[in-house]
Design a protein around this motif. Structure first.
Motif, PDB file in Angstrom:
ATOM      1  N   ALA A  19       0.819  -1.204   0.000  1.00 41.34           N
ATOM      2  CA  ALA A  19       0.000   0.000   0.000  1.00 41.34           C
ATOM      3  C   ALA A  19       0.859   1.264   0.000  1.00 41.34           C
ATOM      4  O   ALA A  19       0.537   2.242  -0.674  1.00 41.34           O
ATOM      5  N   GLN A  58       3.969   1.630  -1.239  1.00 39.66           N
ATOM      6  CA  GLN A  58       4.594   1.811  -2.546  1.00 39.66           C
ATOM      7  C   GLN A  58       3.571   2.238  -3.599  1.00 39.66           C
ATOM      8  O   GLN A  58       3.861   3.073  -4.450  1.00 39.66           O
ATOM      9  N   ALA A  59       2.373   1.668  -3.549  1.00 42.31           N
ATOM     10  CA  ALA A  59       1.330   2.042  -4.501  1.00 42.31           C
ATOM     11  C   ALA A  59       0.887   3.487  -4.285  1.00 42.31           C
ATOM     12  O   ALA A  59       0.632   4.212  -5.251  1.00 42.31           O
ATOM     13  N   ALA A  60       0.812   3.926  -3.030  1.00 43.42           N
ATOM     14  CA  ALA A  60       0.423   5.311  -2.746  1.00 43.42           C
ATOM     15  C   ALA A  60       1.472   6.291  -3.259  1.00 43.42           C
ATOM     16  O   ALA A  60       1.138   7.368  -3.764  1.00 43.42           O
ATOM     17  N   VAL A  78      -6.995  -4.359  -0.337  1.00 43.72           N
ATOM     18  CA  VAL A  78      -5.898  -3.572  -0.915  1.00 43.72           C
ATOM     19  C   VAL A  78      -6.334  -2.132  -1.145  1.00 43.72           C
ATOM     20  O   VAL A  78      -5.598  -1.188  -0.831  1.00 43.72           O
ATOM     21  N   ILE A 105      -4.635   1.258   0.619  1.00 47.12           N
ATOM     22  CA  ILE A 105      -4.017   2.321  -0.185  1.00 47.12           C
ATOM     23  C   ILE A 105      -4.738   3.646   0.048  1.00 47.12           C
ATOM     24  O   ILE A 105      -4.100   4.694   0.156  1.00 47.12           O
ATOM     25  N   LYS A 106      -6.054   3.599   0.147  1.00 47.99           N
ATOM     26  CA  LYS A 106      -6.818   4.828   0.384  1.00 47.99           C
ATOM     27  C   LYS A 106      -6.436   5.475   1.710  1.00 47.99           C
ATOM     28  O   LYS A 106      -6.392   6.686   1.826  1.00 47.99           O
ATOM     29  N   MET A 147      -3.529   5.550   2.981  1.00 49.52           N
ATOM     30  CA  MET A 147      -2.195   6.134   2.886  1.00 49.52           C
ATOM     31  C   MET A 147      -2.125   7.341   1.964  1.00 49.52           C
ATOM     32  O   MET A 147      -1.056   7.936   1.812  1.00 49.52           O
ATOM     33  N   LEU A 148      -3.237   7.709   1.354  1.00 54.34           N
ATOM     34  CA  LEU A 148      -3.282   8.913   0.523  1.00 54.34           C
ATOM     35  C   LEU A 148      -3.780  10.083   1.364  1.00 54.34           C
ATOM     36  O   LEU A 148      -4.471   9.887   2.364  1.00 54.34           O
ATOM     37  N   SER A 171      -7.101  13.165  -3.820  1.00 53.37           N
ATOM     38  CA  SER A 171      -6.973  11.731  -3.597  1.00 53.37           C
ATOM     39  C   SER A 171      -8.048  10.939  -4.345  1.00 53.37           C
ATOM     40  O   SER A 171      -7.811   9.793  -4.729  1.00 53.37           O
ATOM     41  N   MET A 196      -7.125   7.909  -6.682  1.00 56.43           N
ATOM     42  CA  MET A 196      -7.693   6.583  -6.482  1.00 56.43           C
ATOM     43  C   MET A 196      -8.380   6.071  -7.751  1.00 56.43           C
ATOM     44  O   MET A 196      -8.511   4.872  -7.956  1.00 56.43           O
ATOM     45  N   LEU A 252      -6.206   3.745  -9.833  1.00 53.52           N
ATOM     46  CA  LEU A 252      -5.809   2.466  -9.242  1.00 53.52           C
ATOM     47  C   LEU A 252      -6.725   1.361  -9.754  1.00 53.52           C
ATOM     48  O   LEU A 252      -7.942   1.504  -9.752  1.00 53.52           O
TER      49      LEU A 252
END
Length: 149
Positions: free
Chosen positions: A29, A31-33, A100, A104-105, A107-108, A114, A118, A121
């Motif tokens: 999460a 790294q994706a953010a 997932v 990730i949400k 961490m934004l 955002s 999102m 993604l």
């Protein structure tokens, strides 16, 4: 020296693909953010939308550290009585994309940007995805779960 501010013409949105097999949920999460916000680019500005498109495959094979299988994921629809409570174990079996996406949400940043980030993604439970024509670059997370070794 002048401060560089990216213009809309300077912003590019690249495509990245992440294989989530045996990767710890929090590390994935984070790294994706970073990729969704565009913090990997030298032209990053917090107010500009310089983020990338991120495709995550094998969401059903993520590793959950600690005692997360016994914990629950809460969400609320906004309506009276709309509290939804699902355990991570049943979500991993039925709808692993939701685990997932919620990680990730979280961490934004909590702002209007955002929602746009999102929207870039895409999370898939299996290996296949319909975005082959975009030629995504492989983004590899080198550190995998200790239980998977």
């Amino acid at each position: 020296m002048k401060t560089f501010t990216p213009k809309p013409a300077d912003l590019t949105h690249d495509w990245y693909i992440i294989d989530a097999k045996d990767v710890v949920l929090g590390r994935l999460a984070a790294q994706a953010a970073i990729l969704l916000r565009g913090k990997n680019k030298p032209s990053f500005a917090p107010h500009a939308d310089s983020g990338n498109h991120v495709i995550i495959i094998n969401a059903d094979k993520i590793a959950l550290s600690g005692n997360k299988m016994g914990k629950e994921l809460y969400s609320h629809s906004g309506r009276p009585g709309g509290l939804r409570r699902d355990s991570y174990a049943e979500l991993l079996a039925n709808k692993p994309e939701r685990i997932v996406i919620s990680a990730i949400k979280g961490m934004l940043p909590k702002n209007k940007l955002s929602k746009v980030q999102m929207g870039r993604l895409r999370v898939y439970a299996g290996e296949e995805h319909p975005h082959v024509s975009q030629n995504p670059q492989v983004f590899e997370i080198k550190q995998i779960s200790q239980q998977a070794k």
